[in-house]
Structures are given as C-alpha cells and as structure tokens.
Design a protein around this motif. Structure first.
Motif, PDB file in Angstrom:
ATOM      1  N   GLN A  20     -17.054 -22.872 -65.434  1.00  0.00           N
ATOM      2  CA  GLN A  20     -16.127 -21.746 -65.456  1.00  0.00           C
ATOM      3  C   GLN A  20     -16.346 -20.825 -66.653  1.00  0.00           C
ATOM      4  OE1 GLN A  20     -11.794 -22.361 -65.863  1.00  0.00           O
ATOM      5  NE2 GLN A  20     -11.638 -21.119 -63.993  1.00  0.00           N
ATOM      6  N   HIS A  21     -16.662 -21.379 -67.815  1.00  0.00           N
ATOM      7  CA  HIS A  21     -16.862 -20.509 -68.979  1.00  0.00           C
ATOM      8  C   HIS A  21     -18.111 -19.638 -68.819  1.00  0.00           C
ATOM      9  CE1 HIS A  21     -19.411 -23.928 -70.225  1.00  0.00           C
ATOM     10  NE2 HIS A  21     -20.040 -23.071 -71.010  1.00  0.00           N
ATOM     11  N   ILE A  22     -19.068 -20.084 -68.037  1.00  0.00           N
ATOM     12  CA  ILE A  22     -20.251 -19.264 -67.750  1.00  0.00           C
ATOM     13  C   ILE A  22     -19.916 -18.251 -66.660  1.00  0.00           C
ATOM     14  CG2 ILE A  22     -22.630 -19.311 -66.886  1.00  0.00           C
ATOM     15  CD1 ILE A  22     -22.759 -22.184 -68.165  1.00  0.00           C
ATOM     16  N   ALA A  23     -19.105 -18.672 -65.692  1.00  0.00           N
ATOM     17  CA  ALA A  23     -18.659 -17.758 -64.639  1.00  0.00           C
ATOM     18  C   ALA A  23     -17.914 -16.569 -65.237  1.00  0.00           C
ATOM     19  CB  ALA A  23     -17.783 -18.489 -63.633  1.00  0.00           C
ATOM     20  N   GLU A  24     -17.174 -16.806 -66.307  1.00  0.00           N
ATOM     21  CA  GLU A  24     -16.447 -15.715 -66.960  1.00  0.00           C
ATOM     22  C   GLU A  24     -17.406 -14.640 -67.479  1.00  0.00           C
ATOM     23  OE1 GLU A  24     -13.160 -14.834 -67.434  1.00  0.00           O
ATOM     24  OE2 GLU A  24     -12.931 -16.336 -65.873  1.00  0.00           O
ATOM     25  N   GLU A  25     -18.581 -15.052 -67.918  1.00  0.00           N
ATOM     26  CA  GLU A  25     -19.556 -14.099 -68.443  1.00  0.00           C
ATOM     27  C   GLU A  25     -20.145 -13.210 -67.353  1.00  0.00           C
ATOM     28  OE1 GLU A  25     -22.455 -15.583 -71.249  1.00  0.00           O
ATOM     29  OE2 GLU A  25     -21.203 -17.341 -71.637  1.00  0.00           O
ATOM     30  N   ILE A  26     -20.213 -13.737 -66.124  1.00  0.00           N
ATOM     31  CA  ILE A  26     -20.776 -12.944 -65.021  1.00  0.00           C
ATOM     32  C   ILE A  26     -19.721 -12.695 -63.938  1.00  0.00           C
ATOM     33  CG2 ILE A  26     -23.174 -13.618 -65.421  1.00  0.00           C
ATOM     34  CD1 ILE A  26     -22.821 -15.616 -63.047  1.00  0.00           C
ATOM     35  N   ARG A  27     -18.467 -12.603 -64.344  1.00  0.00           N
ATOM     36  CA  ARG A  27     -17.373 -12.400 -63.393  1.00  0.00           C
ATOM     37  C   ARG A  27     -17.610 -11.164 -62.530  1.00  0.00           C
ATOM     38  NH1 ARG A  27     -14.567 -16.010 -61.481  1.00  0.00           N
ATOM     39  NH2 ARG A  27     -14.114 -16.833 -63.530  1.00  0.00           N
ATOM     40  N   HIS A  28     -18.221 -10.122 -63.108  1.00  0.00           N
ATOM     41  CA  HIS A  28     -18.502  -8.904 -62.341  1.00  0.00           C
ATOM     42  C   HIS A  28     -19.405  -9.192 -61.142  1.00  0.00           C
ATOM     43  CE1 HIS A  28     -21.711  -9.268 -65.344  1.00  0.00           C
ATOM     44  NE2 HIS A  28     -22.480  -8.591 -64.507  1.00  0.00           N
ATOM     45  N   LEU A  29     -20.340 -10.115 -61.272  1.00  0.00           N
ATOM     46  CA  LEU A  29     -21.201 -10.488 -60.145  1.00  0.00           C
ATOM     47  C   LEU A  29     -20.452 -11.365 -59.147  1.00  0.00           C
ATOM     48  CD1 LEU A  29     -24.620 -11.321 -61.873  1.00  0.00           C
ATOM     49  CD2 LEU A  29     -23.996  -9.265 -60.609  1.00  0.00           C
ATOM     50  N   LEU A  30     -19.603 -12.240 -59.643  1.00  0.00           N
ATOM     51  CA  LEU A  30     -18.866 -13.150 -58.770  1.00  0.00           C
ATOM     52  C   LEU A  30     -17.865 -12.396 -57.896  1.00  0.00           C
ATOM     53  CD1 LEU A  30     -18.172 -16.175 -61.143  1.00  0.00           C
ATOM     54  CD2 LEU A  30     -20.066 -15.840 -59.574  1.00  0.00           C
ATOM     55  N   THR A  31     -17.226 -11.377 -58.441  1.00  0.00           N
ATOM     56  CA  THR A  31     -16.256 -10.627 -57.649  1.00  0.00           C
ATOM     57  C   THR A  31     -16.939  -9.778 -56.577  1.00  0.00           C
ATOM     58  OG1 THR A  31     -16.187  -8.895 -59.337  1.00  0.00           O
ATOM     59  CG2 THR A  31     -14.462 -10.571 -59.417  1.00  0.00           C
TER      60      THR A  31
END
Length: 118
Positions: free
Chosen positions: A71-82
């Motif tokens: 999750q802490h890595i997902a936060e860094e690329i949240r723009h891609l995940l959304t």
C-alpha cells in the motif's frame, strides 16, 4: 519458462524487499521468455519512474492474473491506479512489515464500501 495459458495465471508483486522475498520463497517468482520478471523490488533507491515503468510492464502482461502491491508503494503511483481500468490483472493492495494498512486508501475497499452503501 511460463507460456501464456488462460488456465494458469501468475501472481505479480510490487513491494519492498521483505514482502517480495517472502512471496518468492513461496514460489511465485517467474521469468518469461523475454527475461521479464513478475515482480519488482522497491527500495529507497528506486525512483518513481522505475516504479511506474514496472507497474505498466507487469499490468500489460497477459499471464498475470493478480498484482499484489504494498500500500505504501501504491500511494506513490496512486495516479496510475485510479486510471487503471483493466479486469486483469486484478490489483490488490497489501500491508507491508513496516507500514500499517489503511483500508480507506485502498481502491478496492472504497469500491466495496460504495457497493454496500456505506
């Protein structure tokens, strides 16, 4: 070497060294004919562009069914995940050893709450 087989999908992982090592020891590690791995180890020296590139490479593979990401890595690329709209691989955010899991930041949990009317 794994070939694409819709009945045999792989698990991909993007995570810190401890998380990835644990999953590799459990046997999820794979390298395809092109030499591409189904995992990315992220540490303090990994740049945001390397994480973004790894995410794009893993999510474009046809033999990956689930992508686990700390999750802490997902936060860094949240723009891609959304922006991510594909059905496969399915993205699952997981906690790491040193970071707490926050379900309010997890896109899957947010969608589940909306479906349940919460």
């Amino acid at each position: 070497m794994a070939r694409y087989n819709p009945k045999r999908m792989l698990i991909g992982i993007i995570g810190d060294e401890d998380t990835v090592t644990g999953f590799l020891l459990a046997g999820i590690g794979d390298r395809n004919r092109s030499g591409k791995r189904n995992f990315l180890v992220v540490n303090s020296e990994t740049t945001l562009s390397q994480i973004e590139k790894g995410f794009k490479e893993i999510t474009q593979r046809k033999d990956i069914g689930i992508l686990l990401i700390n999750q802490h890595i997902a936060e860094e690329i949240r723009h891609l995940l959304t922006q991510y709209q594909q059905k496969l691989p399915t993205l699952l955010e997981i906690p790491s050893k040193n970071q707490l899991y926050d379900p309010d930041k997890d896109d899957v949990m947010i969608r589940v709450k909306k479906l349940l009317g919460k």
